[in-house]
Write a protein that holds these residues in place. Structure first.
Motif, PDB file in Angstrom:
ATOM      1  N   HIS A  59      -3.087   0.169  -4.100  1.00 44.01           N
ATOM      2  CA  HIS A  59      -2.970  -1.186  -3.565  1.00 44.01           C
ATOM      3  C   HIS A  59      -2.231  -2.022  -4.595  1.00 44.01           C
ATOM      4  O   HIS A  59      -2.571  -1.998  -5.786  1.00 44.01           O
ATOM      5  CB  HIS A  59      -4.347  -1.787  -3.303  1.00 44.01           C
ATOM      6  N   ASP A  93       0.856  -1.188   0.000  1.00 43.76           N
ATOM      7  CA  ASP A  93       0.000   0.000   0.000  1.00 43.76           C
ATOM      8  C   ASP A  93       0.892   1.238   0.000  1.00 43.76           C
ATOM      9  O   ASP A  93       1.813   1.343   0.822  1.00 43.76           O
ATOM     10  CB  ASP A  93      -0.914   0.032   1.225  1.00 43.76           C
ATOM     11  N   HIS A 109      -4.470   6.686  -3.058  1.00 44.00           N
ATOM     12  CA  HIS A 109      -3.469   5.695  -2.684  1.00 44.00           C
ATOM     13  C   HIS A 109      -3.519   4.537  -3.665  1.00 44.00           C
ATOM     14  O   HIS A 109      -4.395   4.473  -4.539  1.00 44.00           O
ATOM     15  CB  HIS A 109      -3.691   5.197  -1.244  1.00 44.00           C
TER      16      HIS A 109
END
Length: 407
Positions: free
Chosen positions: A263, A205, A261
Motif C-alpha cells: 500500500h 496498491d 502486496h
C-alpha cells in the motif's frame, strides 16, 4: 649493459632550441610505458605530502601525547568489543535452556503474549522472542531532578516488534507523525507546472502472484526492489522526472492468506492507467504473472498516508501463530520505503519539534534521572509511580484545553 634510468622531464612554457642538448628519441611503441616521474621522485613526493599533513595537524603537548598513546589501545578494544544494537533495548534473559520461561518471569506473562513469544523462539528469532516476553511487564525508574516526591515515574520496556498487539498501535502513531512532516513537500509537488494540469495525491496498491505459501524475508526484499525498478521504468516510459513526484509504501499480507502486496501514497503528475499501462509495466518488471496495480485519487494527503501505513492494524486481533508468522516474513526488512522526492527529504521542523521531552519531567520540565535496572511495573505502581509517557499526554491535553497542566 645496464638500461638507463627513467628521467623526469620538466618542460618550460617556452622551449628554446639548443644545439648542445640531444634529447633521447622516443619510439611510438614506447609511449605507453613513458612516465613523467621516476620511482625515486615519487617516493620523495609522498614523503613531502606526509610531512605537510603532519604540519597541518593541531599541536599536542608531549604530556597529552602520552595520554593519547595510553588511551588508544583501550579505545581500539572498546570499538572491537562493542556489540551491535541499542543497549537501551537490552532486557534480561527470558528463557532457560529448555525453552521455558525463567523463574522471575514464569506465571506473569499473559497467555497470548506467552504463546507468541514461544513461537518466535521456535521460529529462530530469540531476540524478538525475549523482548516479546518482557514487553509491558517491566520498566525503569525515572526520578525528577527537582527532588519533588510526587514527580516519580517509570518508563516501560516495549519490544517494538512490528506485530506486537501492544507496540503495533504506537508504531503506527509514531510513523504517521514522522511522515506527516512531508506536508510542505506535498504542497510543493501539487503546484501547477507547464504541461501538467492534474497533479494528484493518489492511493497506490501493488500486488504479487500468490504462490500459496508465506514468502521469505529475502523474497519480500526482492519485491521492494522490483517496486523501485517499476518507478524507474515509469520515469523513462512516461517522461516523468524524479524531482516532480514522491512515492512512499509499506508491504503487508492479506488477512489470513499469503498474498504479498504493498500500500502506498503517490504525489505527482497523473499516471496513465485507462488502458492498464501501469499493470502491463509491472508485469514486465516481475515476469512471474504478477500484473495487478491499482491507483485511485485520494481525498487528502493524510488519508492516503493512513492508507499506506495501516498495514499492522488489521492483525492485532489475529492468532499468535499468525502474528509470529508475519514477524518472521518481515524480519530485518524496512517498514517504510520511499523514492524520488520522499527519499531523505530536507524538511524544516517547527520550533520545539526536535525536542521530544522524553528526558524531562512531564510536569515541571526538569531533567529525569534514569535509574539502572529493570523492575516489574506492578511493583513500581505500588511505589506511587506513573508512566511518564501517559502523564506527558495528560499534561499536554490539559494545556490544550485549559492552558495549564495538572499539579
Amino acid at each position: 649493459m645496464r638500461e638507463p634510468e627513467q628521467i623526469a622531464f620538466v618542460l618550460p612554457r617556452a622551449i628554446i632550441p639548443r644545439d648542445d642538448i640531444v634529447l633521447p628519441e622516443i619510439k611510438r611503441d614506447a609511449l605507453a610505458d613513458f612516465t613523467f616521474t621516476s620511482p625515486g621522485q615519487r617516493k620523495r613526493n609522498l614523503r613531502a605530502s606526509s610531512d605537510r599533513r603532519k604540519e597541518e595537524q593541531p599541536y599536542v603537548s608531549p604530556a597529552r601525547e602520552g595520554d593519547l598513546a595510553g588511551e588508544r589501545p583501550a579505545l581500539v578494544r572498546q570499538i572491537r568489543n562493542k556489540r551491535p544494537g541499542d543497549p537501551s533495548r537490552s532486557v534480561p534473559m527470558a528463557f532457560d535452556e529448555r525453552g521455558e520461561f525463567s523463574a522471575p518471569l514464569a506465571g506473569k506473562v499473559p497467555k497470548r503474549q506467552a504463546e507468541q513469544a514461544h513461537l518466535l523462539l521456535e521460529l529462530g528469532l530469540p531476540g524478538k522472542a525475549r523482548r516479546q516476553a518482557w514487553c509491558g511487564l517491566i520498566a525503569r525508574r525515572r526520578d525528577c531532578f527537582s527532588g519533588n516526591a510526587e514527580h516519580k515515574f517509570y518508563t516501560p520496556c516495549l519490544c517494538g516488534n512490528r506485530y506486537c498487539p501492544l507496540c503495533g498501535p504506537k508504531s503506527f502513531r509514531d510513523l504517521f507523525t514522522k511522515h506527516s512532516r512531508l506536508r510542505p513537500l506535498v504542497d510543493e509537488l501539487l503546484k501547477h507546472r507547464p504541461g501538467d494540469h492534474r497533479p494528484r495525491v493518489a492511493k497506490l496498491d501493488i500486488t504479487t502472484r500468490n504462490i500459496g505459501e508465506m514468502p521469505t524475508a529475502e523474497e519480500v526484499r526482492r519485491f521492494n526492489k522490483d517496486i523501485r525498478r517499476f518507478f524507474r521504468a515509469i520515469e523513462k516510459r512516461f517522461g516523468i522526472s524524479r524531482r516532480d513526484y514522491g512515492i512512499l509504501w509499506c508491504c503487508e499480507f492479506g488477512s489470513g492468506n499469503t498474498n504479498l502486496h504493498a500500500h502506498g501514497i503517490y504525489v505527482g503528475p497523473a499516471l496513465p492507467q485507462h488502458n492498464r499501462e501501469l499493470s502491463k509495466l509491472w508485469a514486465e518488471i516481475r515476469a512471474d504473472g504478477s500484473h495487478i496495480v491499482s491507483i485511485k485519487q485520494a481525498r487528502s494527503f493524510e488519508a492516503a498516508l493512513g492508507h499506506a501505513l495501516k498495514y499492522p492494524s488489521k492483525f492485532f486481533e489475529a492468532a499468535p501463530a499468525r502474528l509470529a508468522e508475519l514477524e518472521v516474513a518481515f524480519d530485518r526488512v524496512r517498514r517504510v520505503h520511499a523514492l524520488a522526492r520522499f527519499y531523505n527529504p530536507d524538511i524544516q521542523r517547527e520550533p520545539g519539534e526536535d525536542e521530544s521531552g522524553a528526558g524531562h519531567c512531564p510536569i515541571c520540565g526538569e531533567l529525569l534521572l534514569d535509574s539502572q535496572g529493570w523492575h516489574f511495573i506492578e511493583d513500581l505502581k505500588r511505589e506511587g509511580r506513573r508512566d511518564a509517557d501517559v502523564v506527558r499526554i495528560e499534561v499536554g491535553r490539559a494545556k490544550a484545553l485549559t492552558g495549564a497542566g495538572p499539579p
